[in-house]
Design a protein around this motif. Structure first.
Motif: not given
Ligand code: SAH
Ligand code: SF4
Length: 374
Positions: A169-170, A173, A175, A207, A227, A271, A273, A303, A305, A307
């Motif tokens: 569930m990643m 949103g 979850p 999170s 996260s 996790e 990032t 790493p 990502n 945008f």
């Molecule tokens: N809301 C939940 C699940 C969705 S996000 C959460 O935050 O855990 C899924 C994962 O992607 C999270 O670990 C989040 O921190 C990461 N993530 C979000 N945006 C990102 C980005 N731009 N680059 C890398 N990881 C990212």
């Protein structure tokens, strides 16, 4: 007086208990639930008339009072590395994305599932967060992503045919802020009449909504991913504003209680990032190792990502490896989660904005283009 026809109930998102209650309510036996669930989830069937082990009378009745309605595929992409991505149109014309990532050994196919349209938590590095919160997905819309991915190459044929072997569930949103829909959807992932996945193959990523971690531990013992992204509260609050409500020590204490409830040799996935010059220095690795020293866990490095207009950059490959090495010296093995499906933007929250911003004409166009680079 206008009389409107009663709405047909969508059976797609019903757990076994809910489906049994539904059949009892229409004067049928409970065991019909298992039969119909197998048709839906094992065979990918959405047509009651094709359910040949049900009587003609029951099929007619079901056509009157029920339906099996999955999401509409608005876009499907396949990357040169085998990653597949779907943008799905759900009930009110909203879009969600779901990504299927095959492991290099070909044994695992992990589906990344969304739980909300947008997200209210506004993490500073997340493009979903930047879209704001639109709404919660229903259980049918969440399990509908697994259903759509499982049937994308034609209906799934029986419980042994597994196009999806793992679910995380990643997607879009948070979850744990949509618990009432996420819980039944995850129950369906685990149910033998649903997708029959083991609890270790279903991962919920959060999170850090601490009270709901407690609740999850009471209801289900799926794998938990946190996260974290920083080992000090000041930095984490900047990246994950929810940290102001539930700080690192509160969060990690909740993780420990979760593991205690699971009772087996389980660990939490952390996790992290990695963002250039923000949390990728040696001091950050030390802080991370310090807060995690008491928690049975593994660290996944992701790493950043990029945008548009994020204001952040991705660290160099060398820097990622340096960070990994620092953690290793501090006693942590931290694999780097490879960025897969780059050529189709198969990362968190990247494509939906693009689809949404354009006209429906553009949407029809992207449906029709073949982007498979293979
Ligand atoms: N809301 C939940 C699940 C969705 S996000 C959460 O935050 O855990 C899924 C994962 O992607 C999270 O670990 C989040 O921190 C990461 N993530 C979000 N945006 C990102 C980005 N731009 N680059 C890398 N990881 C990212
Ligand atoms: Fe929401 Fe997760 Fe993105 Fe934060 S990282 S904004 S919690 S989806």
């Amino acid at each position: 007086m206008t009389i409107t026809a009663p709405q047909r109930q969508n059976l797609l998102g019903m757990t076994r208990e809910e489906m049994e209650a539904f059949f009892l309510a229409i004067g049928e036996k409970k065991f019909r639930a298992a039969q119909v669930m197998k048709w839906i989830h094992h065979e990918g069937c959405s047509d009651f008339d094709a359910m040949t082990n049900l009587s003609k009378a029951l099929r007619t009745r079901l056509n009157e009072v029920a339906e099996i309605r999955g999401p509409r595929v608005a876009y499907e992409g396949k990357s040169s590395d085998g990653t597949r991505k779907w943008v799905l149109e759900v009930e009110d014309g909203s879009y969600v994305e779901t990504v299927l990532i095959p492991a290099d050994d070909g044994k695992r196919r992990t589906l990344c599932v969304s739980s909300q349209v947008g997200c209210s938590l506004d993490c500073s590095f997340c493009s979903t967060g930047k879209q704001g919160f639109q709404r919660n997905l229903t259980a049918a819309e969440i399990i509908g992503q697994v259903w759509a991915a499982s049937n994308s190459d034609g209906p799934r044929q029986g419980s042994t045919h597994r196009p999806v072997t793992n679910v995380v569930m990643m997607g879009m949103g948070e979850p744990l802020l949509n618990y009432d829909s996420v819980l039944p959807a995850m129950k369906l992932m685990l149910d033998d009449n649903g997708y029959g996945l083991s609890k270790r193959r279903v991962t919920l990523s959060t999170s850090g909504v601490v009270p709901m971690i407690e609740r999850l531990g009471d209801d289900l013992d799926v794998s938990l991913a946190i996260s974290l992204h920083a080992g000090n509260d000041e930095l984490r609050s900047e990246l994950v504003p929810l940290n102001r409500k539930y700080n690192i020590s509160t969060l990690l204490a909740a993780c420990k209680r979760y593991l205690d409830k699971c009772g087996d040799a389980r660990i939490v996935t952390i996790e992290y990032t990695l963002i250039k010059d923000v949390n990728d220095q040696q001091q950050h690795a030390q802080e991370l190792a310090e807060v995690l020293k008491e928690l049975p866990c593994k660290i996944n490095l992701i790493p950043f990502n990029p945008f548009p207009h994020s204001g952040y950059e991705t660290p160099s490959r060398n820097q990622v490896m340096r960070f990994q090495q620092w953690l290793y010296e501090l006693g942590f093995v931290a694999p780097v989660r490879s960025t897969r499906g780059d050529d189709i933007d198969a990362a968190c929250g990247q494509l939906v904005g693009r689809v949404k911003d354009r006209t429906r004409r553009h949407e029809r166009y992207i449906q029709s283009i073949q982007i498979d680079a293979d």
